[in-house]
Design an enzyme around this catalytic site. Structure first.
Site, mmCIF file in Angstrom:
data_model
loop_
_atom_site.group_PDB
_atom_site.id
_atom_site.type_symbol
_atom_site.label_atom_id
_atom_site.label_comp_id
_atom_site.label_asym_id
_atom_site.label_seq_id
_atom_site.Cartn_x
_atom_site.Cartn_y
_atom_site.Cartn_z
ATOM 1 N N GLY F 34 -21.012 -34.361 -54.586
ATOM 2 C CA GLY F 34 -21.494 -33.214 -53.827
ATOM 3 C C GLY F 34 -20.414 -32.874 -52.821
ATOM 4 C CB SER F 37 -21.783 -36.636 -50.022
ATOM 5 O OG SER F 37 -21.855 -36.146 -51.335
ATOM 6 C CB THR F 259 -8.798 -32.004 -56.278
ATOM 7 O OG1 THR F 259 -8.726 -32.781 -57.463
ATOM 8 C CG2 THR F 259 -7.423 -31.908 -55.647
ATOM 9 C CG ASP F 261 -15.351 -31.349 -52.288
ATOM 10 O OD1 ASP F 261 -15.363 -30.212 -51.804
ATOM 11 O OD2 ASP F 261 -15.995 -31.666 -53.304
#
Lengths: 319, 319, 319, 319, 319, 319
Positions: F34, F37, F259, F261
């Site tokens: 997600g 997260s 990547t 995130d």
């Protein structure tokens, strides 16, 4: 000095994961199994210098067999079959709980070993072997393999070895009448006979009290030792006119394949080291029991483990 | 407020697939286990704020331990050992059915924790802890670890915590005489003693009726609570002069490792939440029983599952 | 007659699945690796009678090493360390693409081999060995291992063997100055030196033109043959005053670990069978290239495969 | 001619490895399960021409279901739901030993099948079907699915098929009162009713002697055949005014999911081939028993295996 | 109406994990492969009604083949060989990077299909087939299989089908001279010929410009369509006197096995749906390219994926 | 003090083994992913105190998410949804090489988080957070989630935090017009904007020179910092009127998911520790690059690894 030399076919054993049918399997465990190499592995694991004679295709599959057996310390004396289409026997083992039961599909026709001759085998280890072993599967494979079995047992004996033979009747390979004939050709070359009670009955027509079966076989064929195995009811041996009984040691069974061969391996390991027949029966039973807790045909056990099972042997409950 | 703080060694647990021997394994399951972190995980799974104090190598292996324990909600308060050759204890677990039995090979000598001092540990959680727990494995690791154990229990008590200690005698780490001496140095700092009956007998020389053992220990060392565990025969506790007995809850056992620690974790989880000693024994027994159905050392269970086992507890058959 | 005897440490190699970090791994592949046994396996795979001398804990882990090496046909001549806490060296290998790179965590301190003495080793194979090999890792393990290395090389030479030594400098085991001292103590007993160009520069202070490095080493220490390896740029050898160059054979690399050892194994396999130095370089390069396509440290290759790579060798592109 | 057509929801079944909790799992086994397709698979495995009607998302997940069922020889007649967010029902199955027990987490709300209409289904197979089957799960999914069930059973009957219905009450989908209402709307279109004794009691309020329950149901709703299943205590059928009882065949259970559906599949397979009701009960019991030894919901069995179990049926021990 | 019927041998494909040699493998992936069933699967995946004719042992292994093919929607019309020792062909595929390369070990001698006769095959699907396909592997298996191939192609044509044939020369099965003879016996019954350029040269002696090869073949044998495949350089077709060229679509190749069959499957799928030859070449190239990204012989692809590749076809770079 | 708080949906990520299609998969890897997260995990791995706010079903699946994130040291502040049919979003990820490409099937409709309100979240960590982050996925989930996003960003800012927002436009969740509206409602509460160049163009209508895009966004919405990411061409940031450019660090990509995130996580980790914007861009790029070598969405990396990549940054080649 080689303690034990065995001769026979070894196959690739392919099996699906637990609970999966061959019909739908996408993965196989790859293992190696064959009565005579199973015996050699059990004996080697228990400290014997063991060698195994056979014929294999000169291919990655043939080498797969050698790789496995060598890992357990067995000397592999192989006649390599260089024909393009030389085959390795395979068998598909699908374990299943009751009422389904375990299913075995053999694909062993025309395996390289069916063409084996005594000449082509590297039999140096036979010259100074203490025990030489084969089983009733070998002569069932082909006429050629049967003749080679006789030649090898004969040569072994002449070189001073004690020869051992397990009936190991396989109904998928021959019928009882052919097997009886095949066995009888070999018996004159055998010192120690191992016979499952069921095989003695079905093939040799000897049923009834196992003690009598043992006596009958010894008398008729002049065996030095006769061992009768009776599954859960344990084993007994006739030697020097005396009967010795041995119950099994209870096991939580993970994989029963190879139990009988491990029994023989344990028995011969003890005999080759000078153990008495009763002590050898204990070792056979303990090795067999330990094997049942291990996946695969091969008795990956240690002498210390066998000794402990024998020592704590009150576990030797006869079911 | 931290409900429970534990202190001790945690190791990497490596085990081959079912039925495969260490001697031939090509794959290991990687898990994490240690008496004190097992207790912390069980308690955290049951809703406690739990912390675990230890020393680990500052390496991917040390971080592997932390990763696992944090996953279960345990706060990891670690002194990181930055030495190039700082070691993480490992143990190889080879499960085996009878008569082979499960084999454990420890490789824990000179692990980082053997050099642990109270000063280097991040002990903030001790200040407001309700329960603080360690086991007899910790003082067995090194003199340094033994001293640190005493210091921590002492500090915890002074800060108002109740201290708990499980004998957890390990014959591979020390002999009974050394263990007795080590335990006695710790006893003055302990409020709740958990003792396997066998350990009480072998190390402390207290055998005979477990009720008497409990009374003897409480009297001699002034413990507030004494819990005696007796394997399949359940547990009993002496508290406020009363004896409480608790049978086990039957389980289909997949992995027995960590059962005792899960019992302690369940017991302390209930006590820390104000449960009575008999209720805590129930929780301990239920947590232990559930753990046996789960692979690994760790009690991946929920409060609802424990409550259900306790409620349906007619299952609490004493074998 | 044993063609090749090697002496050194062999470790358990544990590695997580592709793309998984040690920090989070739940499974390890279990393999076996060590410079000297890698060389023995490569040579045995290519048809040599190869033996490996070492010291191992008398435990399932020690036997795990033997099981693996025997599978490849290597004779394992082991001094078994019966101490309860005898250790097997392990290393954790985490492969990673760039820019992360492969990470190795060693856990080899105090392994059984650090206490090895020449007396306790079953050195019968040394008596009639053609080549005897060890590497610079062995003397780095302990003073005792260094002395034993010298004794074995010395004894081998006296028995008529040609001795070979690969610098194999490991900065995690010792610093360049100590390594230089250690190497110099061994050099008088070495006939064939293999040196990575980087090691020659870092430890022996010999950088610059590799041809000059080879000449300098041969002159100063009287080596019969000097082989310089240069990674992707191939290798060269000085022998009988002549320089022979060998480019690498390109490979799709699956696992680079053990490439250098496979090169040495291929080189010695050819030399022991009477091949010329240029031919041996070809075999070394081909074996190394094939190894890179195989998982694990061990060169599971066949002579036919090496011959094919050499024959099609236009692939020997120098990148 | 299609022997059997079934209609209902089929879901993806995801389950962690043995002993691993959903909460920590990193791998799921992916299987396929649904009462009506389970019945179709069992029947197809036993030689019937079987078809299955359903609605699925037009996505790789929907095709996953079709791929699996076709593998077993089931004709898949599917209405494909082309909506971007059309859902496939999934369920997470976490097997667990006692006292933990097996846990199931459903994620089936708003699955494509909840919108199914008779019009959109490719119902050609219904025209010449001998048996048509659905279960009480289907009308529980949505009002729309309930109506479609009625339409299909009605159409099947008009086309000359015998209709069969298993109560299959699922408390997570509706309450007993709603279920009773839903069932009663379907009963007029049903010829063969299968009812677990527990469902008959809980939903239809019929407890007491199963023979009386069968008679009551047959009388009140005019069923041609009523089969009552009683778990370990076997089954009974009322047909042509006669009661036939059938014990179970004992099994070593690896995976119990799908046992009831396999019973129905075996029963209908025999009936569709002209077998008597008692013989069909035997086939149902044998198929169910074999299924328990196989992983997954699906009865991967052969007619020969069923025949053997029935023949050796002394195993039909009533526990 | 069946769009496509294929006839040929299908084998079990066993392969070790990536980087593991057959010689040491402990696990095999189990897949299914055969030129003619590969073509049928590709076509079925692209929406064709496809059937496959063959002969298989009546065993779990034979059923394994059927299970797989049915999963992809292929109708399996099988003559079951009930002999106890009827064999299923197997092949062992060991993928390997350069310079090792992929190795294949065949174990297909005496497979059931070598005894196949047209009479025993369930050929109902031939009666209304649009395309019927076999390859040069089939006549290479046995004289009997060769004759059956001719009979089937002949019958298909008489029933109005277009027949297609791919040379698929296999040097391990026969030599070029025998193959040429075998092919020539079949050519009079073939409408669409697919020939790898290399096969045309090696077996038919037609090398040189592929356009000329196509013309020569069409002229000499009266083929309606000739397709020449040239590996990375793409394909070309001669049809109605016109030449159509098609480059490949670049792919990140995970598993190249089955690429050629997927090309044929895509080509025929488009032709059977009325697509032009150039469009069919595009579909063939796209299907082949997609297949290379999927593990196994089988083109698990969708029409939408093929359409997308064709549409974005600037990817059609000719390397 | 919490360094970073993120808010958003986290899903179960299920993916088949390499080369296997969803349509035929029998195993799924289970991972957790997600955007928000992922950012929290990257930041926590780099040493930040990180918390993640979300709503999850009170079920083993919801707990699966928490278990994973806690392992990486992220504090999980969760509103538990106790409804029987509360859903966890899942997504099926099928990696595929070109031209197939990676396929994603979302099954996230009606996940628990779509009902999240600010009131039910345990937002204690917001009170002293330095950075608070969410992405454009969250407001796309539901009107309720959009409102909660605004409330949280607003509250965070009032408490003194810097707020960060990544457009993360998902065309499967909403269309550009809706997204633009949704983003504009959030922009007044955002300090740091991260925008993929493509999203800025597609949703906000800002294409052309990225420097101008950054200036335009900063001017129109008053962002303190604007970061524009451009895939392989690297990133740039506008801060305090200055433009800073950062190329990517080349990576051997094993798994590209997450990547972006990881870039944000690395960027914020550095900023929260007082790093300059250029330094934070370096950390973002290095974290993103390392992530690509690791399986799964999560950046299991260490600060030391990031520092090394930045230091050796000549690798920062702009392709």
């Amino acid at each position: 000095m080689t303690d034990l030399v065995t001769f026979g076919e070894t196959m690739l054993r392919l099996s699906p994961p637990e609970g999966v049918r061959l019909e739908t399997a996408r993965e196989f465990d790859v293992r190696v199994g064959g009565a005579e190499s199973n015996v050699a592995v059990a004996a080697a694991s228990l400290g014997l210098e063991s060698a195994w004679l056979s014929k294999l295709p000169d291919s990655p599959l043939g080498r797969r067999i050698v790789h496995e057996l060598r890992g357990y310390g067995v000397e592999t004396d192989v006649a390599w079959d260089g024909r393009e289409d030389a085959r390795l026997g395979t068998y598909y083992l699908e374990p299943g709980g009751e009422p389904r039961g375990t299913d075995v599909v053999y694909d062993r026709a025309d395996a390289a070993i069916t063409t084996v001759s005594a000449d082509e085998l590297p039999t140096e280890s036979l010259r100074d072997a203490e025990y030489v072993y084969t089983s009733g599967i070998t002569p069932a494979l082909s006429q050629q393999a049967a003749e080679t079995s006789i030649q090898l047992l004969n040569a072994a004996r002449e070189a001073g070895a004690t020869t051992a033979f397990d009936l190991n009747y396989r109904s998928k390979l021959w019928d009882p009448a052919s097997a009886r004939e095949g066995f009888r050709a070999l018996f004159p070359h055998v010192d120690v006979l191992v016979a499952a009670r069921r095989d003695a009955a079905e093939v040799l027509g000897r049923d009834g009290d196992p003690v009598e079966v043992a006596h009958g076989l010894a008398t008729d064929h002049g065996f030095e030792t006769v061992v009768i195995t009776r599954g859960d009811r344990g084993s007994l041996a006739l030697h020097d006119g005396e009967i010795h009984e041995q119950p099994i040691y209870e096991a939580e069974t993970l994989d029963p394949i190879g139990t009988g061969d491990s029994f023989v391996g344990g028995f011969l390991a003890r005999r080759a080291r000078g153990g008495s027949v009763p002590s050898a029966l204990e070792w056979g039973a303990a090795t067999a029991s330990l094997k049942r807790t291990v996946a695969g045909d091969l008795a990956a056990v240690t002498p210390a483990e066998v000794e402990r099972v024998v020592a704590e042997g009150d576990g030797g409950i006869s079911r």
